[in-house]
Design an enzyme around this catalytic site. Structure first.
Site, short mmCIF file in Angstrom:
data_model
loop_
_atom_site.label_atom_id
_atom_site.label_comp_id
_atom_site.label_asym_id
_atom_site.label_seq_id
_atom_site.Cartn_x
_atom_site.Cartn_y
_atom_site.Cartn_z
N GLU A 384 0.79 -1.13 -0.01
CA GLU A 384 -0.09 0.03 0.00
C GLU A 384 0.90 1.28 -0.16
O GLU A 384 0.61 2.17 0.64
CB GLU A 384 -0.88 0.18 1.13
CG GLU A 384 -1.41 -1.32 1.44
CD GLU A 384 -2.30 -1.86 0.38
OE1 GLU A 384 -2.47 -1.34 -0.53
OE2 GLU A 384 -2.86 -2.73 0.69
N GLY A 385 1.94 1.17 -0.75
CA GLY A 385 2.91 2.49 -0.88
C GLY A 385 4.20 2.12 -0.05
O GLY A 385 4.10 2.28 1.39
#
Length: 405
Positions: A384-385
Site C-alpha cells: 500500500e505504498g
C-alpha cells in the site's frame, strides 16, 4: 508519583488516551481485543511457523462485524472511522496477517464494489462478503508495476458482449482462497470507434469470479513475513467476462487509489497495535527476568528502552486518532494518510526491534511476538505504498513539485 507508589492500571497509556474515546469506541476496541485474546494469540505462533492462514477464523471475524465494518448497508456494520481504526489496531496486535485479511476483504475488495460498483453488483457481492461467506481480493500490483500502477500491462478488451482480460498480477492478498477478484486493467472498447474516449485504454475495475476459466492464483512461497496470510501470483489467460462485469463508476487510477487510501488508513492504526504488543511483551519480560540479582526493569538502560518505545507507541496512537477524527469529519486528505502510514509503520518497526533486545536471546523465538511483528512489519512497510512513495506524496504536498518521474 514516587518510586514507591503503585503503577497505574494501564502503564502503557502514558497520555490517558482512553479519555479521548467515546464509550462506543472503547466497547469496540475491547470487544475486538477479547476476540484476539481468545482466538488469535493462543494459535498465532503456530500459524506463522507453519505458514497457514486460519480459514476457520473468518466466520468469527464476520460475526464480530469486522468485514467491511466501515461500510453502510448490505449487512455491513456501518461503524465510524475511529472504531474501524481501533479494531485494526487490535487485530494487528494479534498479527499483521489477520489484520491484512480484514483490510483486503473490507478496505480493498468490498470498498471497490461499494464505491465503484453498480447497485446490482453491490447486491450480488457485498452481503456475502460481510457475512464471510464470500472472500474477495484486489488485483492491482503487477510484476513490473508495483509502486507505479500506471505502468500496468494487464488488458481488458471488449469483444461483442464480453470483456476479455489478459495479464499477470503479483502480491495479491487472498487470491488463492478468494471467490471474487477485483481486477484492474487497461480497458479498451473498439466498438466505440477509434476516436472515442471509450476506445482509448483506460484503467477500469472488473469483478472476476475466481472460478472463471483462465484465472489462476498461486501462493507465493517461501515467505519470511506475513506467514499467517496469503499472497499470490495471478495469471489472467484470456479470462472472458460478461459485459456487466465492469465496475461502472470512477474510471481511471482514481478508482483503485480511493480503495488504497482506505487500506492505508487502516495500516496507520494497525501498526500502533503491533508496536503496543511489542512494548507490552518487553515490559512484562523486563519485570520478570532477573539478572545480576535484579529484574531487568530496575536497570537504567532497560528503562530508557521502555520509555523510548512507550513514547513512540503514544505518538503513533495520537496520530492515528487524529486521522480518524478527521476522517469521521470528512476532512481527511491523501497526504495525511501518507503521513500516518509512513510514520507509524516506521516507528512500529523500531519498537519491535528494540523490544527484541529487551527479550535477549528469547526474543528470536516465536514464544514472544516482537520478532514476528518485526518480520510482518517489513511487508506492511512495503505494501500500500513504500516509504519512498509516501515520502514523495508528502514532498509534493510540501513543495507543490511532482518528483515521481
Amino acid at each position: 508519583m514516587t518510586g514507591d507508589d503503585a503503577r497505574p492500571a494501564d502503564p502503557l497509556d502514558l497520555l490517558a488516551l482512553d479519555d479521548e474515546l467515546s464509550p462506543a469506541e472503547r466497547a469496540t476496541r475491547d470487544r475486538v481485543r477479547a476476540l484476539v485474546d481468545e482466538h488469535v494469540r493462543p494459535h498465532v505462533a503456530g500459524w506463522f511457523a507453519d505458514g497457514v492462514f486460519p480459514r476457520d477464523l473468518v466466520p468469527r471475524l464476520a460475526e464480530a462485524g469486522l468485514l467491511g465494518m466501515h461500510l453502510e448497508g448490505y449487512g455491513c456494520a456501518g461503524r465510524s472511522a475511529v472504531e474501524y481504526g481501533l479494531a485494526m489496531a487490535e487485530l494487528e496486535a494479534g498479527d499483521s496477517g489477520i489484520r491484512t485479511f480484514v483490510s483486503v476483504q473490507g478496505s480493498l475488495a468490498m470498498s471497490a464494489i461499494a464505491k465503484h460498483g453498480s447497485p446490482a453488483q453491490r447486491e450480488r457481492w457485498l452481503p456475502g462478503m460481510a457475512a464471510g461467506e464470500t472472500i474477495g481480493c484486489f488485483a492491482l500490483t503487477e510484476p513490473a508495476a508495483g509502486s507505479d500502477p500506471a505502468a500496468m500491462r494487464t488488458t481488458a478488451t471488449r469483444e461483442g458482449d464480453a470483456w476479455v482480460l489478459s495479464g499477470r498480477k503479483r502480491w495479491i492478498g487472498l487470491a488463492s482462497i478468494a471467490d471474487v477478484a477485483v481486477v484492474w486493467a487497461r480497458a479498451s472498447d473498439p466498438t466505440e470507434g477509434e476516436h472515442s474516449a471509450e476506445a482509448r485504454p483506460r484503467v477500469r475495475g472488473f469483478l472476476v469470479p475466481t472460478s472463471t476459466p483462465g484465472f489462476v492464483a498461486t501462493p507465493i512461497e517461501p515467505k519470511l513475513s506475513l506467514r499467517a496470510s496469503v499472497q499470490c501470483d495471478v495469471v489472467l489467460d484470456d479470462v472472458r467476462l460478461p459485459a456487466d462485469a465492469i465496475l461502472p463508476l470512477h474510471p481511471g487510477l482514481a478508482g483503485p487509489f480511493a480503495c488504497l487510501d482506505e487500506a492505508r488508513y487502516g495500516i496507520a492504526w494497525g501498526a500502533t497495535g503491533a508496536a503496543r504488543d511489542c512494548l507490552d511483551s518487553a515490559l512484562r519480560h523486563a519485570g520478570e527476568r532477573v539478572q545480576f540479582g535484579r529484574p531487568l526493569a530496575a536497570f537504567q538502560l532497560t528503562q530508557a528502552k521502555l520509555v523510548d518505545m512507550a513514547l513512540e507507541v503514544s505518538r503513533g496512537q495520537l496520530l492515528a486518532l487524529r486521522l480518524g477524527r478527521l476522517k469521521d469529519a470528512g476532512r481527511l486528505e491523501p497526504h495525511m494518510i501518507s503521513a500516518g502510514k509512513l510514520a507509524n509503520v516506521r516507528g512500529a518497526i523500531e519498537v519491535a526491534r528494540t523490544a527484541r533486545t529487551v527479550l535477549g536471546g528469547d526474543g528470536i523465538t516465536l514464544e514472544h511476538p516482537p520478532m514476528r511483528h518485526a518480520a510482518n512489519l517489513e511487508s506492511v512497510r512495503t505494501y500500500e505504498g513504500t516509504d519512498e512513495v509516501h515520502t514523495l506524496i508528502l514532498g509534493r504536498h510540501l513543495t507543490g513539485v511532482q518528483a515521481f518521474r
